[in-house]
Design an enzyme around this catalytic site. Sequence first.
Site, short mmCIF file in Angstrom:
data_model
loop_
_atom_site.label_atom_id
_atom_site.label_comp_id
_atom_site.label_asym_id
_atom_site.label_seq_id
_atom_site.Cartn_x
_atom_site.Cartn_y
_atom_site.Cartn_z
N ASP A 1 0.82 -1.21 0.00
CA ASP A 1 0.00 0.00 0.00
C ASP A 1 0.86 1.26 0.00
O ASP A 1 0.46 2.28 -0.54
CB ASP A 1 -0.95 0.01 1.21
CG ASP A 1 -2.17 0.87 0.94
OD1 ASP A 1 -2.82 0.70 -0.11
OD2 ASP A 1 -2.48 1.76 1.77
N THR B 1 -13.12 8.04 -11.69
CA THR B 1 -12.04 7.51 -10.86
C THR B 1 -12.38 6.17 -10.23
O THR B 1 -11.50 5.48 -9.72
CB THR B 1 -11.61 8.54 -9.79
OG1 THR B 1 -10.36 8.15 -9.23
CG2 THR B 1 -12.67 8.68 -8.70
C1 DMJ Z 1 -11.33 4.09 -5.34
O1 DMJ Z 1 -12.45 4.49 -4.64
C2 DMJ Z 1 -10.98 5.10 -6.40
O2 DMJ Z 1 -10.10 4.53 -7.35
C3 DMJ Z 1 -10.38 6.36 -5.80
O3 DMJ Z 1 -9.96 7.24 -6.80
C4 DMJ Z 1 -9.21 6.02 -4.91
N1 DMJ Z 1 -9.55 5.02 -3.91
C5 DMJ Z 1 -10.21 3.82 -4.36
C6 DMJ Z 1 -9.29 2.72 -4.86
O4 DMJ Z 1 -8.06 2.61 -4.26
#
Ligand code: DMJ
Length: 504
Positions: free
Chosen positions: A368, A494
């Site tokens: 991570d 995203t």
């Molecule tokens: C998801 O909710 C989306 O990709 C966001 O942009 C970042 N965190 C998580 C995945 O790690």
Amino acid sequence: MRVPLSLPITVLSLLSSTVAYPYGETEAVLLREPETNQAKANAVKDAFQHAWDGYMKYAFPHDELTPVSNGHADSRNGWGASAVDALSTAVIMGKGDVVNTILEHVQNIDFSETSDTVSLFETTIRYLGGYAGPAKDLVDDQSLVDGLLTQSKNLADVLKFAFNTPSGVPYNNLNITSNGNDGATTNGLAVTGTLVLEWTRLSDLTDDKEYAKLSQKAESYLLSPKPSSSEPFPGLVGSSINIKTGQFADASVSWNGGDDSFYEYLIKMYVYDPKRFATYKDRWVLAAESTIKHLKAHPETRPDLTFLSSYNNGNYDLSSQHLTCFDGGSFILGGTVLDRQDFIDFGLELVNGCEATYNSTLSKIGPDSWGWDPKRVPDDQKDFYEKAGFYINSGAYVLRPEVIESFYYAHRVTGKEIYRDWVWNAFVAINSTCRTDSGFAAVSDVNQANGGSKYDNQESFLFAEVLKYSYLAHSEDAAWQVQKGDKNTFVFNTEAHPVRVVRD
Ligand code: DMJ
């Protein structure tokens, strides 16, 4: 109103065969005998079905399966986040029964009801962005498809009070029962700057300009940052914004979690509508050029690798995160859309660095977070650092998608098989390490062959992102696939929900 086909409503183990080949100084090791791409796509679909069956058996309509205890959790308002996040992937995989089940569920969500603090950002990207339009032939009841837009609007109408601040920069943590907030004085860069795609799309679909206006007003402070000291390098801005004034409260610069998807959306807004969002593109280009100039970093022990450092007040922090690894995909997307080979090449360097975080660990999954500051190498990781080029800060893997996501962009834009092989390697490792009887669990230590211990948690983005990008990398060309140049029909939000771009 009919929601058109594929119209993304922006609302609502495997064994080792040790085949190796070189890429720069990094090796890709195929963990399994190569199969046809169709067979690999089917294996990803099987993994999706496994997780879906476990979720339906033990957790639906709650937000998440707890994949070790076979129970449920509600970390996202209790509105069935895994179901909503799974919708666009189920559409793309052609799973009609799953699509129908989710559509029926969506009609029954009461967005005014939750006992949780509601995150404007998480609710926008997962729920509002999650209602990707199901293909007509997968849906039994077309009225359910029509209802998606209605529910999208219902949700945005519940959330929109968040923007009612002196500046228009929203609160993120909301009490939707009392139209209250957590009293924060600042809001983060990513949570402020990752609303504009979903809220603009909703306006474009409903002809109600309010949603776009609210999100674009908030974004305006990020595009013209004040004070000027909050932009230490052109295009790279601070991390938190004063909710009252819209001014930046710091000048701490990174592409890490908390900042990440602000940069992601600058170029994605341009892909969405180049006419309206050219300014966003200009800001992304500035940020990208400054990033190459000022944030590019090569570990001392592995100068062949490239990571992004962060910067604050004259100091560089030599650490990075799994979250940051969306960066390669962003550079590759921007590079192909703008015909800038230098951006594509830099994106591929970043992709190679993120792949090294996967291939260096015993589980073949990346950590991570990690660092490469020679002064901070933990004593027990000196050998690892010498060989890998980084040391592990947090060895957890919580089912994040960003590394696979950027491999996917690299494959789509270069056409090179190695990037698809890297997607497959990552999927095989995750399938082997994280799988439980009912789904997939986050794990504690990627540098143990078995991932260490399993956490009783399965984030909804497993369905939305990890399985979607793994599937898309191995499936046929289609309208929703990332395309070279300016030929995209869709842009992924995203959370990897496809949003149809605006065409004349
Ligand atoms: C998801 O909710 C989306 O990709 C966001 O942009 C970042 N965190 C998580 C995945 O790690």
